[in-house]
Design an enzyme around this catalytic site. Structure first.
Site, mmCIF file in Angstrom:
data_model
loop_
_atom_site.group_PDB
_atom_site.id
_atom_site.type_symbol
_atom_site.label_atom_id
_atom_site.label_comp_id
_atom_site.label_asym_id
_atom_site.label_seq_id
_atom_site.Cartn_x
_atom_site.Cartn_y
_atom_site.Cartn_z
ATOM 1 N N ARG A 193 3.791 -4.576 18.408
ATOM 2 C CA ARG A 193 2.392 -4.149 18.330
ATOM 3 C C ARG A 193 1.492 -5.234 18.940
ATOM 4 N NH1 ARG A 193 2.178 -3.076 12.062
ATOM 5 N NH2 ARG A 193 3.101 -5.152 12.233
ATOM 6 N N HIS A 248 6.571 -13.678 10.023
ATOM 7 C CA HIS A 248 6.626 -12.344 9.400
ATOM 8 C C HIS A 248 7.751 -12.324 8.378
ATOM 9 C CE1 HIS A 248 6.713 -7.942 9.041
ATOM 10 N NE2 HIS A 248 5.468 -8.013 9.501
ATOM 11 N N HIS A 273 -2.135 -8.792 2.057
ATOM 12 C CA HIS A 273 -1.689 -7.585 2.769
ATOM 13 C C HIS A 273 -2.685 -7.293 3.902
ATOM 14 C CE1 HIS A 273 0.280 -3.906 3.558
ATOM 15 N NE2 HIS A 273 -0.084 -3.166 2.525
ATOM 16 N N SER A 291 0.831 -1.217 0.000
ATOM 17 C CA SER A 291 0.000 0.000 0.000
ATOM 18 C C SER A 291 0.860 1.259 0.000
ATOM 19 C CB SER A 291 -0.965 0.000 1.186
ATOM 20 O OG SER A 291 -0.279 -0.238 2.386
#
Ligand code: HAX
Length: 430
Positions: free
Chosen positions: A318, A309, A263, A233
């Site tokens: 996070r 990841h 995504h 993005s």
């Protein structure tokens, strides 16, 4: 005390001079080499663009302007925008000035709602979200001033103006889409006494007697605000913006990338996984039951959603911030307890399994379960929430790129025939 525009105005001449000097001194320095695997593999790991708003370090996670995200979780999203743009957090009066700027621009033109309500009821919320931002292009100051012959040194000012207009309207637009999507009465207007996150929470219209849902939304919007420049993005937004398309055109394009299952849609898949466990075991499974379930899934060749990841090699900070919130706000919630138990059991299994380079949870392993607890149960809406947050980073990156005169993106492509020739002769494309 400086408004965001004054602070940028102060910084930009120095940033331009620094970049100019860097290119003069080191323009031919090799930053990154590209292998054939990277050429055919999505350019993974190729350092090919500048992004100063944030960086993602494998052993630390997201770092926003030199501050680890773990140290920013109590900040409001508006503060994050100031930080992303300028490299420093605003003092109280600077923050109020920014909030005031956003409130002033929050009204959404009627034609945006007309556009959305003309769409079939089963349209995906992300499609509506992208369309609404695109429709706002009519308001673009950048577009108008470009047509009038704006000097290129002023591009950033127009980009800032459009960015503030977009960000100011996003909570109203995004909550309006939620209301349309869930059959609630018409979209409501912004309350200019509330901050960005609390206003968004209010306009969604979910019960929130304790104010914890507003706290969660603020946290969500802060944690997801940026993730360096190369993700789909951000990179899409950057590429479209580099053609001097307005911020509305560029951010809308970025949202279309965020809407992809590889995504921004991953968070809804993670919640599906947790709810599947809850249903299968009629509640929270024991550690042994969970362990058997995970091993069976891995033996079937399926991945464990929310774990692993592309860049990180530690528990996503996070995730840690959301986990602390869950411990405080909904520790007894069954969905949260399953997430917690997965965290206790899964990393060890993935390490034993030995495939995933990163056995630790990412942010998507938990965010959906917290939203679900507070009654936000429309999974296909989650990416809109992500998009509202990520617009902060996209806009900050656009403003800085227009300030620095970043040229149009134009990497070279090669044909498969050319690659065959290169492999055959170890020749490089000129
Ligand atoms: N469970 C089981 N196997 C896993 C795994 C997981 N969670 N994560 C990676 N692996 C496997 C891969 O499938 C791959 O297997 P093969 O060698 O057999 O092909 C191997 O481990 C190596 O993969 P990797 O290099 O560690 O991971 P990638 O960089 O290729 O992919 C992904 C990263 C996030 C896509 C991956 O870890 C994954 O599919 N995780 C589960 C889905 C998920 O949580 N997605 C959200 C990601 C967060 C995000 O970025 N959102 O925007």
């Amino acid at each position: 005390m400086r408004t965001l525009k004054e602070e940028l105005n102060e910084q930009i001449p120095r940033l331009r001079a620094e970049l100019h000097d860097l290119v003069q001194r080191g323009g031919s320095t090799i930053v990154s080499e590209v292998t054939l695997s990277q050429v055919v593999g999505g350019m993974r790991g190729v350092a090919g663009l500048v992004c100063d708003t944030s960086t993602v370090e494998p052993d630390k996670g997201l770092i926003v302007r030199n501050i680890p995200i773990s140290k920013l979780s109590a900040r409001k999203p508006e503060e994050m925008f100031y930080l992303l743009c300028t490299g420093r957090l605003p003092v109280a009066r600077e923050l109020s000035a920014l909030e005031e700027e956003l409130h002033r621009r929050s009204a959404v033109p009627a034609y945006v709602w007309d556009t959305l309500s003309a769409m079939p009821a089963d349209s995906h919320p992300m499609t509506l979200f992208s369309m609404a931002i695109l429709a706002l292009e009519r308001e673009s100051v950048f577009h108008r001033r470009y047509e009038e012959g704006m000097h290129k040194e002023e591009y950033w000012e127009a980009a800032l103006e459009d960015s503030l207009a977009i960000l100011a309207k996003l909570p109203t637009i995004a909550s309006g889409i939620y209301r349309i999507h869930t059959g609630k009465p018409a979209p409501v207007s912004s309350d200019t006494t509330l901050d960005w996150g609390a206003d968004y929470a209010r306009m969604l219209g979910l019960a929130d007697s304790t104010g914890e849902f507003a706290n969660l939304l603020r946290l969500y919007l802060t944690l997801h605000c940026d993730h360096e420049g190369g993700n789909v993005s951000a990179f899409t937004c950057h590429t479209v913006g580099s053609a001097l398309s307005s911020p509305m055109l560029a951010v809308s394009a970025g949202m279309n990338g965020l809407a992809g299952p590889l995504h921004g849609l991953a968070n809804q898949e993670c919640l599906h996984f947790v709810l599947e466990i809850k249903e299968k075991f009629a509640g929270v499974p024991s550690p042994q039951q969970l362990s058997d379930f995970i091993w069976a899934r891995l033996k079937d060749g399926a991945v464990i959603p929310g774990y692993g990841h592309a860049v990180l090699r530690v528990t996503d900070p996070r995730f840690v911030a959301f986990h602390a919130f869950g411990e405080r706000a909904c520790a007894e919630d069954e969905t949260f307890r399953i997430v917690d138990r997965l965290y206790a059991v899964t990393p060890g299994i993935l390490q034993q399994h030995g495939h995933a380079k990163d056995p630790w949870p990412n942010v998507d392993a938990i965010s959906g379960s917290l939203l679900y607890h507070f009654g936000l149960k429309q999974f296909d809406y989650y990416t809109v929430l992500f998009g509202v947050s990520r617009a902060l980073g996209m806009c900050a990156q656009l403003i800085l790129n227009r300030a620095l005169g970043t040229p149009i993106v134009r990497p070279r492509s090669v044909t498969t025939e050319q690659l065959k020739g290169i492999v055959g002769s170890e020749r490089r494309v000129a």
